[in-house]
Design an enzyme around this catalytic site. Structure first.
Site: not given
Length: 272
Positions: A23, A163
């Site tokens: 994906r 992140y």
């Protein structure tokens, strides 16, 4: 020397592993490589999703495609997946590392288990995949690796401590590994996208449309990125044309990493 598109940028017949290829960015890159006639190995967490992606890629025109499930945080599992890929094709020419997650929260509120999981998937997972691929690329004296980082590695953002740290680590790791492996024929580079809407950030963007609008306004090109705009730099980095290009961070971000569109519209007043 006579140049052709294939001699410069051809990947037809190459065996390329796409981690996180079911994906998002990874799937778009896999689609493009299938269209260009590469042989693909899709690595992601779920075997069913990997196999489905492989079948769809073969239907698009991939020379061949297989799916090999592995949790990238588990080095033994990653080694097993790459062993199966090598057993089938007897070579691994390229690797694209796209697997990634995020957990948005202030540092004082984020659970350390969640923080460490982001780092494990985004950074340690790339280390595992590079190490597993290197076992086959280095003896062959041939290999192209593209690690997908992020603009967040260069620009801080509140609530993105896990992140941003994981993506910055990718950049530093890539520079070190490229220096270690380049004399043995293996190039390692980074693709660093700017703002692109994918599964990893869609919910956050939808919850804050005004912030999304302001982020777009700051991009010099004035538009958010699109998945298809990430494809050609990756193909170039996987192709013969990148022979002397290694250890680089290629920013595909509409110019935001070099500056934004903010302009002082009034001159500061002279002191009275």
């Amino acid at each position: 020397m006579n140049y052709t598109l294939n001699s410069l940028f051809g990947v037809q017949g190459d065996v390329i592993v796409v981690c996180g290829g079911t994906r998002g960015i990874g799937r778009e890159i896999a689609n493009a490589l299938a269209d260009l006639g590469a042989r693909l190995a899709i690595v992601a967490t779920r075997q069913e999703a990997c196999e489905q992606a492989a079948e769809e890629l073969k239907a698009r025109g991939a020379a061949d495609a297989i799916g090999c499930a592995a949790d990238v945080t588990d080095f033994a599992a990653v080694q097993g997946a790459f062993a199966r890929i090598y057993e089938k094709y007897q070579r691994i020419d390229g690797l694209v590392n796209c697997a990634g997650i995020n957990h948005v929260a202030p540092l004082l509120e984020i659970d350390m288990e969640n923080f460490n999981h982001v780092v494990d998937v985004n950074f340690t997972g790339i280390v595992h995949c590079c190490k597993a691929a290197g076992q086959y690329m280095l003896p062959a004296h041939k290999g192209r690796i593209v690690n997908v980082s992020s603009l967040s590695a260069l620009q801080g953002k509140a609530k993105y401590t896990a992140y941003s740290a994981s993506k910055a680590a990718i950049n530093g790791f890539t520079r070190a590994l490229s220096t270690e492996w380049c004399a043995q024929g293996v190039n390692v580079n980074v693709l660093s996208p700017g703002l692109v809407v994918t599964d990893i950030n869609r919910a956050t963007i939808m919850a804050n449309p005004d912030g999304y609008r302001r982020r777009i306004e700051a991009i010099p090109r004035g538009v958010p990125g699109r998945l298809e705009w990430l494809v050609s730099p990756v193909v170039m980095l996987l192709s013969p044309g990148s022979a002397h290009l290694t250890g680089q961070v290629i920013c595909v971000d509409g110019g935001i990493s070099t500056g934004d569109t903010f302009v002082m519209d009034r001159k500061p007043q002279d002191p009275a």
